[in-house]
Scaffold this active site. Sequence first.
Site, mmCIF file in Angstrom:
data_model
loop_
_atom_site.group_PDB
_atom_site.id
_atom_site.type_symbol
_atom_site.label_atom_id
_atom_site.label_comp_id
_atom_site.label_asym_id
_atom_site.label_seq_id
_atom_site.Cartn_x
_atom_site.Cartn_y
_atom_site.Cartn_z
ATOM 1 C CE LYS A 161 39.947 25.923 19.154
ATOM 2 N NZ LYS A 161 38.695 26.039 18.362
ATOM 3 C CG LEU A 162 46.692 24.011 24.413
ATOM 4 C CD1 LEU A 162 47.880 23.119 24.817
ATOM 5 C CD2 LEU A 162 46.894 25.431 24.940
ATOM 6 C CE LYS A 163 42.685 27.910 16.682
ATOM 7 N NZ LYS A 163 41.727 27.287 15.732
ATOM 8 C CG ASP A 189 41.043 23.877 16.124
ATOM 9 O OD1 ASP A 189 41.127 23.073 15.166
ATOM 10 O OD2 ASP A 189 40.379 24.937 16.065
ATOM 11 C CG ASN A 191 42.333 25.624 12.604
ATOM 12 O OD1 ASN A 191 42.824 26.045 13.656
ATOM 13 N ND2 ASN A 191 41.067 25.829 12.299
ATOM 14 N N GLY A 291 33.939 29.688 17.557
ATOM 15 C CA GLY A 291 33.997 31.132 17.385
ATOM 16 C C GLY A 291 34.881 31.482 16.213
HETATM 17 O O1 OSB Z 1 39.219 26.822 14.065
HETATM 18 O O2 OSB Z 1 38.055 27.355 15.730
HETATM 19 C C1 OSB Z 1 38.787 27.696 14.798
HETATM 20 C C2 OSB Z 1 39.430 31.447 14.981
HETATM 21 C C3 OSB Z 1 39.413 31.771 13.646
HETATM 22 C C4 OSB Z 1 39.236 30.776 12.714
HETATM 23 C C5 OSB Z 1 39.071 29.455 13.121
HETATM 24 C C6 OSB Z 1 39.068 29.129 14.461
HETATM 25 C C7 OSB Z 1 39.285 30.147 15.402
HETATM 26 C C8 OSB Z 1 39.398 29.914 16.839
HETATM 27 C C9 OSB Z 1 39.076 31.062 17.768
HETATM 28 O O3 OSB Z 1 39.801 28.882 17.320
HETATM 29 C C10 OSB Z 1 37.743 30.929 18.369
HETATM 30 C C11 OSB Z 1 37.281 32.204 19.029
HETATM 31 O O4 OSB Z 1 37.637 32.443 20.183
HETATM 32 O O5 OSB Z 1 36.540 32.988 18.402
HETATM 33 MG MG MG Z 2 38.489 24.975 14.761
#
Ligand code: OSB
Ligand code: MG
Length: 368
Positions: A161-163, A189, A191, A291
């Site tokens: 998964k790429l942010k 993702d 956000n 997560g």
């Molecule tokens: O949006 O999924 C998210 C971490 C912190 C806050 C939000 C997110 C995340 C992650 C990391 O994407 C997920 C993980 O490996 O715990």
């Molecule tokens: Mg997310």
Amino acid sequence: MKLVGVELRRIAMPLVAPFRTSFATMTTREILLVRVETEDHEGYGECVTMADPLYSSEYTAGAADVLRSYLVPALAAPPDLDPWAVAPALAAFKGHRMAKAALETAVLDAWLRSHDLSMGQWLGATADRVPAGVSVGIMDSIPALLDAVDGYLSEGYLRIKLKIEPGWDVAPVRAVRERFGDDVLLQVDANTAYTLADAAQLARLDPYGLLLIEQPLDEEDIRGHAELARQVRTPICLDESIVSARSAADAIAMGACSVVNIKPGRVGGYLEARRIHDVCAANGVPVWCGGMLETGLGRAANVALAALPGFTLPGDTSASDRYYRTDITEPFVLRDGHLDVPRGPGLGISPVPGQLAEVTASTEWIGR
Ligand code: OSB
Ligand code: MG
């Protein structure tokens, strides 16, 4: 069960590498652990709040305050405490789902231990191991990103998964596809970093065969996600917007998502998380376990949840060493791209006292 008291513990865990999202760069994870003591058992819940209210409105110091001032005192009332009594006892207090989830999970852990049941058995897990994905932060350059992805793929992670954020979306996706091919399970993702006015830009991701785009728009913009879903081919997945089984049912009914990321902390705990799993299953909507950079304590429960039959996509349930050099529990390790579902009673895992002490910033005891 009778409650004796609750311990709130603040810990600070350095991340192995900075983790950058569209809302923050994290270098240390500041976590609140909730430990419930009953007459015969104890149980842990990990609060998934971030230090600052940037992912959602909750934040760690606020969670500690609402637990201390409202939630723990309200839990002293039920004479016979069990996991089903927690949400009703806390229902008068609006919101604060992450704080509530931590407390409910701690009660659940203690209760499961008293009944010699594992979290997986109790939730209805049908697998004994779960496929692991990994969430890759925004990087300073494409070569740095490709190095990171290369490392994770070599370790065996089964989904990347790429942010993303405006300015870091099509180029990193294209680069990963060009370098690692079309067979890699790949998703992104945002956000909440986009608006509906960015629909054309997000549609430029369509040719890359992504599993999903996670939470492109504002958490309250359900109608916007429904409109976006008509303008792009990549499936829309919601994270921040889904705070309950009801909001999941509403989002699905409106066509705002065709996949759901379930994070038990975000939705008030594992009981509600399982209801979301059930609502999604009834609608044919695949789910996966998100997560929040948890320690082994939070991960143990997430891995058990991810073993339910509706979790048909790999989750952000990565091994301990993706996050921390030293976890506070026995580490979760990747075997053949999977994590084992713990088998012992309750969470099936406990903090290692020395390691816990090492990262503890403060503790606070709230007697019944
Ligand atoms: O949006 O999924 C998210 C971490 C912190 C806050 C939000 C997110 C995340 C992650 C990391 O994407 C997920 C993980 O490996 O715990
Ligand atoms: Mg997310």
